[in-house]
Design an enzyme around this catalytic site. Structure first.
Site: not given
Ligand SMILES: *Cc1c(COP(=O)(O)O)cnc(C)c1O
Length: 368
Positions: A308, A138, A260, A39
């Site tokens: 930036m 979640r 800044y 992802k």
């Molecule tokens: C992102 C995610 C993972 C991977 O988690 P890591 O801690 O990056 O290994 C696995 N399962 C779910 C449901 C996730 O959202």
């Protein structure tokens, strides 16, 4: 003139390291299959080259969060590789999951209903992963849904469960009592799905021991070098290095301000280098006054506020030739890992990696 000559910063992604990390995780998992979470563009490293590297290492099961990520990934993988979409399909989008040979993770009764409706329409049993919430509220089916399933197993008619999964909230804290509680709940869920593979462990979960491995590991972060168990020695290889180039140098006097908000006032004569990276590149503003650039292994502290597009360094006493305009300094290197930078910024390595911007000159090493 090449883009490398023009570039303000270089991001190097070491695919050998990603592959070595995959092997390390697979070895830790004993007999469990090792999948990979790609992802967020493989946590910022680049989905296409990372997928190719993991395929070469034998990985055949992949996870994305969004459906569109899954569609992109599908085009990169051979027939037979499995892609689970962890968010499942948004209402009305189930058909796209099927059309692209993606397996949705079904998280709630609505997603189950849509997948069943599509199964009825196509006259086929459709594969899916079923996710259960075991303690982080979640995503995934809740306790009441589990009860409903106990009473009415026909609720999943039309669906072919390929995987039962859940996600750990505190896997990076090995001693946290929630780990065992979630595992216990997950094992109770699995009893309702005899013969269906189970998956609980993310990266840190892989290091919680065999009771957490089940049939399929789901690491993301650890593939990319993030430390899965803070407080011990990181068993994984750093996969990302980052260098930025010097734009300008100047000498300032005691009492002069830098950046800044006039947050830095020189306590004496100082040599200041401005480098071509800033918060727009993911080098967080929270790093102001808290991080370093490394010049041949010597630390040059950030002074003033991160801008930036630029950051100012104190390079007093460093060899002029080594930090002249165009020279590069290291921001991610052996001396300063992703986890180090995350600690300086008050965040986690995941956020540092996924914030990496798009203005770098990207280089992949260790590719096929
Ligand atoms: C992102 C995610 C993972 C991977 O988690 P890591 O801690 O990056 O290994 C696995 N399962 C779910 C449901 C996730 O959202």
């Amino acid at each position: 003139m090449t883009s490398a000559t023009r570039a303000g910063a270089y991001l190097t992604i070491d695919l050998h390291a990603v592959r070595a990390n995959y092997r390390t995780l697979a070895a830790h998992g004993g007999g469990a299959e090792c999948g990979a979470v790609l992802k967020a563009d493989a946590y910022g490293l680049g989905m296409a080259p990372v997928a190719a590297a993991l395929l070469a290492e034998g990985c055949r099961t992949f996870f994305t969060a969004h459906l569109d990520e899954g569609i992109r990934l599908r085009a990169l993988l051979p027939f037979g590789a499995t892609i689970y979409v962890m968010h499942g399909a948004m209402p009305g989008a189930a058909r796209d999951c099927l059309a692209h040979d993606l397996v949705p993770v079904l998280n709630d009764p609505g997603q189950i209903a849509e997948w069943r409706a599509l199964a009825a329409e196509t006259g086929r049993r459709l594969p899916a992963a079923i996710q259960f919430d075991t303690g982080m509220a979640r995503m995934g089916l809740a306790g009441a849904d589990l009860e409903r399933l106990r009473q009415d197993p026909a609720w999943l008619d039309g669906i072919q469960p390929r995987l039962v999964m859940s996600h750990l909230a505190c896997a990076d804290e090995a001693q946290h009592p929630l780990n065992a509680r979630q595992r216990g709940r997950f094992d109770a869920v699995r009893a309702l799905f005899p013969g269906v593979p189970g998956s609980l462990a993310n990266s840190s979960g892989v290091f919680l021991g065999p009771a957490f491995h089940h049939d399929l590991l789901r690491p993301g972060a650890a593939l990319y070098g993030i430390h899965p168990q803070p407080g011990s020695v990181n068993p994984l290889a750093q996969a990302v290095s980052l260098a930025a180039r010097v734009v300008q140098l100047r000498s300032i006097d005691a009492g002069d301000i830098v950046g800044y908000g006039a947050r830095y006032v020189a306590p004496g004569p100082r040599r200041i280098a401005t480098i071509a990276i800033g918060y727009a590149d993911g080098w967080l503003r929270a790093l102001s006054g808290r991080s370093y650039a490394w010049v041949d292994g010597v630390a040059a502290p950030f002074v003033g506020t991160v801008s930036m597009d630029s950051i100012t360094l104190d390079v007093t006493g460093m060899p002029e030739a080594r930090i002249a305009p165009g020279q590069s300094v290291d921001l991610l290197c052996e001396k300063q890992t992703v986890d180090d930078v995350a600690a300086q910024a008050g965040t986690i390595g995941y956020e540092v990696l996924t914030r990496l911007g798009s203005r770098f000159e990207r280089r992949y090493v260790g590719g096929m």
